[in-house]
Scaffold this motif. Structure first.
Motif: not given
Length: 313
Positions: A248-249, A260-264, A281-284, A290-296
């Motif tokens: 995510i990050g 990523g830690s803050a979001v999770y 929600c984490v899975g979404l 992954v789909l919109l920001l492959p590099n986080g």
């Protein structure tokens, strides 16, 4: 030079503002984000720069947390003792893991790190006399630095912020140094690196030990921020959560680990108060990233910054 100053000044100003304005719960929550951010950043060194996928990283983080908690119970909560025991434990566990797993690759490496991590979980869960078993360890002494007691949420947050700053500088220096470049080379062109005389095992082993030291430092403070350490902290599901935070990050972005830690943890802490399906929600968020920001998210923020600069120019 200006970029380096901004990278230090902005987080320092944010930490100072949080220390002055936030309440105790928020400060402990922010400290937890910083500590997990350090651990995820150390995992990023392995995955993002070395291509070494691991599902045993929680064993380094949680094992150090147990070691620090046990040391504090025995000899007191001196910060140097707590951090020293955590860093040493993280490095030792990383070295033992490296000897076993680093001669494998890809799927076998993933499976071996999972097995090694679960061995640490078995010890934490069944050695009840030392680790408390399923109940974990509570009632730890307060941290201290000389004559000062670091028991307040504000003190723990500032200590975690200082540790995060130091860990980020160490991680950034490592990946920018020749050893860090060699680590990237072992990921991209392992055969060519071996032909040039590099020992793939030695380069990766040093990276793993450094990651263990950083994760161990974060894990050492975790029981005092969380007021508890249990076997869940060394379970493979915690390692999987760290991988999710990293994706995510942004893999390959050290500061993206903290995003990523803050979001999770934000979803886990706040949405779980309203629904038991916070993991959905984490899975979404994970799938959308992954789909919109492959590099986080870090990469997306970097792209947005560059576009704003071009418009301003």
């Amino acid at each position: 030079m200006k970029r380096n100053i901004a990278m230090v000044a902005l987080p320092a100003a944010a930490a100072a503002a949080a220390a002055l304005l936030a309440d105790d719960f928020v400060l402990r929550f922010l400290a937890e984000i910083l500590l997990f951010g350090i651990a995820v950043m150390s995992l990023d060194i392995l995955i993002g720069f070395g291509g070494l996928m691991s599902l045993g990283h929680a064993a380094l983080f949680g094992g150090a947390a147990y070691a620090a908690a046990i040391a504090a119970r025995q000899w007191g909560g001196d910060v140097a003792l707590v951090l020293g025991s955590g860093i040493a434990t993280g490095m030792v566990l990383a070295a033992l893991m490296g000897v076993v797993v680093l001669r494998s690759g890809h799927l076998f490496l993933l499976i071996l790190t999972l097995l090694m991590g679960q061995m640490v979980w078995e010890v934490a869960f069944h050695w009840r006399e030392v680790t408390g078993g399923a109940d974990g360890l509570r009632g730890l002494p307060a941290l201290s630095l000389g004559p000062w007691t670091l028991s307040t949420a504000r003190a723990l947050f500032l200590l975690a912020a200082l540790l995060a700053a130091v860990a980020f500088v160490v991680g950034r220096s490592f990946v920018a140094a020749p050893i860090g470049r060699a680590l990237v080379g072992t990921r991209e062109e392992p055969i060519r690196m071996a032909a040039l005389g590099y020992s793939l095992f030695a380069v990766r082993f040093r990276a793993l030990v450094l990651a263990g030291a950083l994760a161990g430092a974060a894990g050492a403070l975790f029981p005092f921020v969380n007021l508890y350490v249990g076997p869940q902290s060394v379970h493979w599901t915690q390692s999987a959560a760290m991988v999710i935070m990293l994706v995510i990050g942004g893999i390959g972005s050290l500061w993206g680990a903290f995003i990523g830690s803050a979001v999770y943890l934000g979803i886990q802490t706040y949405l779980s108060a309203y629904t038991d399906r916070w993991q959905l929600c984490v899975g979404l968020v994970f799938v959308l990233t992954v789909l919109l920001l492959p590099n986080g998210i870090a990469s997306g923020l970097r792209i947005l910054r560059d576009r704003l600069r071009r418009r301003g120019a």
